[in-house]
Design a protein around this motif. Structure first.
Motif, PDB file in Angstrom:
ATOM      1  N   UNK A  13      41.701 -46.915  28.008  1.00  0.00           N
ATOM      2  CA  UNK A  13      40.976 -46.413  29.157  1.00  0.00           C
ATOM      3  C   UNK A  13      39.953 -47.532  29.362  1.00  0.00           C
ATOM      4  N   UNK A  14      39.155 -47.478  30.623  1.00  0.00           N
ATOM      5  CA  UNK A  14      38.207 -48.211  31.074  1.00  0.00           C
ATOM      6  C   UNK A  14      37.148 -47.342  31.566  1.00  0.00           C
ATOM      7  N   UNK A  15      36.067 -47.349  30.715  1.00  0.00           N
ATOM      8  CA  UNK A  15      34.873 -46.411  30.993  1.00  0.00           C
ATOM      9  C   UNK A  15      33.686 -47.226  31.433  1.00  0.00           C
ATOM     10  N   UNK A  16      32.759 -46.612  32.120  1.00  0.00           N
ATOM     11  CA  UNK A  16      31.398 -47.601  32.548  1.00  0.00           C
ATOM     12  C   UNK A  16      30.379 -46.481  32.688  1.00  0.00           C
ATOM     13  N   UNK A  17      29.012 -46.834  32.526  1.00  0.00           N
ATOM     14  CA  UNK A  17      28.192 -45.849  32.334  1.00  0.00           C
ATOM     15  C   UNK A  17      26.780 -46.312  33.561  1.00  0.00           C
ATOM     16  N   UNK A  18      26.977 -45.923  34.799  1.00  0.00           N
ATOM     17  CA  UNK A  18      26.244 -46.220  35.878  1.00  0.00           C
ATOM     18  C   UNK A  18      24.665 -46.006  35.352  1.00  0.00           C
ATOM     19  N   UNK A  19      23.740 -46.763  35.785  1.00  0.00           N
ATOM     20  CA  UNK A  19      22.186 -46.675  35.645  1.00  0.00           C
ATOM     21  C   UNK A  19      21.600 -45.369  36.701  1.00  0.00           C
ATOM     22  N   UNK A  20      22.443 -45.235  37.739  1.00  0.00           N
ATOM     23  CA  UNK A  20      21.981 -44.077  38.640  1.00  0.00           C
ATOM     24  C   UNK A  20      22.165 -42.813  38.064  1.00  0.00           C
ATOM     25  N   UNK A  21      21.278 -42.046  37.766  1.00  0.00           N
ATOM     26  CA  UNK A  21      21.343 -40.801  36.977  1.00  0.00           C
ATOM     27  C   UNK A  21      22.206 -39.840  37.426  1.00  0.00           C
ATOM     28  N   UNK A  22      22.260 -39.552  38.745  1.00  0.00           N
ATOM     29  CA  UNK A  22      22.906 -38.574  39.615  1.00  0.00           C
ATOM     30  C   UNK A  22      24.465 -39.033  39.340  1.00  0.00           C
ATOM     31  N   UNK A  23      24.834 -40.275  39.743  1.00  0.00           N
ATOM     32  CA  UNK A  23      26.172 -40.861  39.464  1.00  0.00           C
ATOM     33  C   UNK A  23      26.750 -40.697  37.851  1.00  0.00           C
ATOM     34  N   UNK A  30      29.171 -33.805  27.780  1.00  0.00           N
ATOM     35  CA  UNK A  30      29.105 -33.530  26.387  1.00  0.00           C
ATOM     36  C   UNK A  30      30.081 -32.577  25.829  1.00  0.00           C
ATOM     37  N   UNK A  31      30.791 -32.964  24.658  1.00  0.00           N
ATOM     38  CA  UNK A  31      31.904 -32.086  23.950  1.00  0.00           C
ATOM     39  C   UNK A  31      31.291 -31.892  22.561  1.00  0.00           C
ATOM     40  N   UNK A  32      32.033 -30.954  21.999  1.00  0.00           N
ATOM     41  CA  UNK A  32      31.655 -30.598  20.469  1.00  0.00           C
ATOM     42  C   UNK A  32      32.040 -32.132  19.530  1.00  0.00           C
ATOM     43  N   UNK A  33      32.846 -32.765  20.191  1.00  0.00           N
ATOM     44  CA  UNK A  33      32.995 -34.044  19.250  1.00  0.00           C
ATOM     45  C   UNK A  33      32.270 -35.231  19.610  1.00  0.00           C
ATOM     46  N   UNK A  34      31.337 -34.991  20.581  1.00  0.00           N
ATOM     47  CA  UNK A  34      30.455 -36.104  21.055  1.00  0.00           C
ATOM     48  C   UNK A  34      30.407 -36.514  22.570  1.00  0.00           C
ATOM     49  N   UNK A  35      29.970 -37.285  23.189  1.00  0.00           N
ATOM     50  CA  UNK A  35      29.884 -37.649  24.586  1.00  0.00           C
ATOM     51  C   UNK A  35      31.426 -38.396  24.897  1.00  0.00           C
ATOM     52  N   UNK A  36      31.715 -37.829  26.289  1.00  0.00           N
ATOM     53  CA  UNK A  36      32.735 -38.388  26.721  1.00  0.00           C
ATOM     54  C   UNK A  36      32.686 -38.889  28.198  1.00  0.00           C
ATOM     55  N   UNK A  37      33.350 -39.897  28.416  1.00  0.00           N
ATOM     56  CA  UNK A  37      33.112 -40.519  29.978  1.00  0.00           C
ATOM     57  C   UNK A  37      34.225 -40.611  30.631  1.00  0.00           C
ATOM     58  N   UNK A  38      34.452 -40.383  31.847  1.00  0.00           N
ATOM     59  CA  UNK A  38      35.531 -40.590  32.608  1.00  0.00           C
ATOM     60  C   UNK A  38      36.279 -42.031  32.662  1.00  0.00           C
ATOM     61  N   UNK A  48      33.730 -41.277  23.204  1.00  0.00           N
ATOM     62  CA  UNK A  48      33.127 -42.537  22.687  1.00  0.00           C
ATOM     63  C   UNK A  48      32.150 -43.188  23.733  1.00  0.00           C
ATOM     64  N   UNK A  49      31.689 -44.354  23.307  1.00  0.00           N
ATOM     65  CA  UNK A  49      30.774 -44.863  24.095  1.00  0.00           C
ATOM     66  C   UNK A  49      31.289 -45.530  25.264  1.00  0.00           C
ATOM     67  N   UNK A  50      30.730 -45.846  26.404  1.00  0.00           N
ATOM     68  CA  UNK A  50      31.447 -46.526  27.596  1.00  0.00           C
ATOM     69  C   UNK A  50      31.433 -47.768  27.223  1.00  0.00           C
ATOM     70  N   UNK A  51      32.537 -48.705  27.834  1.00  0.00           N
ATOM     71  CA  UNK A  51      32.936 -49.841  27.611  1.00  0.00           C
ATOM     72  C   UNK A  51      31.778 -51.081  28.208  1.00  0.00           C
ATOM     73  N   UNK A  52      31.169 -50.269  29.273  1.00  0.00           N
ATOM     74  CA  UNK A  52      30.218 -51.409  29.897  1.00  0.00           C
ATOM     75  C   UNK A  52      29.239 -50.281  30.492  1.00  0.00           C
ATOM     76  N   UNK A  53      28.093 -50.845  31.253  1.00  0.00           N
ATOM     77  CA  UNK A  53      26.974 -50.111  31.634  1.00  0.00           C
ATOM     78  C   UNK A  53      26.147 -51.019  32.685  1.00  0.00           C
TER      79      UNK A  53
END
Length: 266
Positions: A13-23, A30-38, A48-53
């Motif tokens: 998978x390829x995940x990314x955390x944008x700095x824009x809060x709404x997006x 949040x899940x019982x096993x930790x944070x998840x990203x689309x 897991x943690x995002x691959x980029x931000x």
């Protein structure tokens, strides 16, 4: 076939955390096993943690859906070009080796050909009028200079095919133009060969090359077709998950502001 899931299954998978809060909130859970990203490719949430931000504008444009299918087809064409290029380069090497031992091969041919005569008589095969034997004798009688030019021509042609394959495999715009121009230049030669003698191999090669040219021209919008490069880039951005989520968020906020806007007095 879900091309996005297929690619994620092969490459992850390829995940990314944008700095824009709404997006950011639309892509994180949040899940019982930790944070998840689309995943930007298949849209599924992955732990897991995002691959980029960073800012959404700096997020990588990940191929998905139709764009992934197109990339797969182009890479299959690249493999076809590499295979053809290797055959051509092998022929160039064979001519170079033959050129260095032409006299010895010619003598061996003249000595061994009569040994085939009894077998040819049993099979009813006229060696003297055989097209294969005639072709071999023509090649054996060719001048050294002619063989040199043929070898150089095959070497250049093979190098062009290998370069075309690299451009298609890397999904470069120049590779797509290169493929269309190079393939189109050899279509008249293939038509001429087909007119000289119709074989299934020649028919298949011609149809594959024509289909490849039309497919790349139309799907990649080359030479200004179907809106050209601008339309092609816009199509890529339209399929980006971040672009879709940004547009959805903006539409939601716009509708919310319109719903709560004060009514104007008559």
């Amino acid at each position: 076939m879900n091309w996005s899931l297929r690619a994620c299954g092969r490459h992850g998978h390829v995940t990314y955390a944008p700095t824009e809060e709404a997006l950011r909130g639309r892509l994180r859970a949040d899940t019982a096993l930790g944070e998840a990203w689309r995943c930007l490719r298949c849209g599924d949430f992955t732990l897991g943690e995002p691959h980029g931000s960073g800012p959404a504008a700096d997020a990588p444009i990940v191929l998905r859906g139709k764009a992934l299918r197109d990339a797969t087809i182009l890479r299959l064409l690249a493999v076809f070009r590499w295979a053809k290029g290797l055959l051509v380069l092998g022929a160039a090497f064979g001519i170079w080796r033959f050129r260095a031992h032409q006299n010895a091969i010619g003598l061996a041919f003249d000595e061994d050909l009569p040994l085939l005569q009894p077998l040819a008589d049993k099979l009813g095969w006229n060696l003297e009028e055989s097209g294969v034997v005639h072709t071999l004798r023509t090649v054996l009688a060719a001048e050294t200079r002619t063989l040199t030019w043929i070898g150089l021509g095959l070497l250049v042609f093979g190098a062009l095919l290998m370069t075309e394959g690299v451009g298609l495999w890397l999904l470069k715009r120049w590779g797509e133009y290169f493929a269309v121009v190079a393939t189109s230049l050899f279509v008249p030669v293939e038509v001429y060969e087909l007119v000289e003698k119709v074989t299934w191999l020649r028919v298949v090669i011609l149809l594959v090359n024509l289909a490849a040219v039309l497919y790349i021209l139309l799907s990649k919008r080359l030479f200004g077709l179907r809106g050209g490069r601008a339309a092609h880039e816009a199509e890529r951005h339209e399929t980006s998950l971040l672009e879709v989520e940004t547009a959805t968020l903006e539409a939601t906020l716009s509708g919310h502001r319109h719903h709560h806007a004060p009514a104007t007095a008559d």
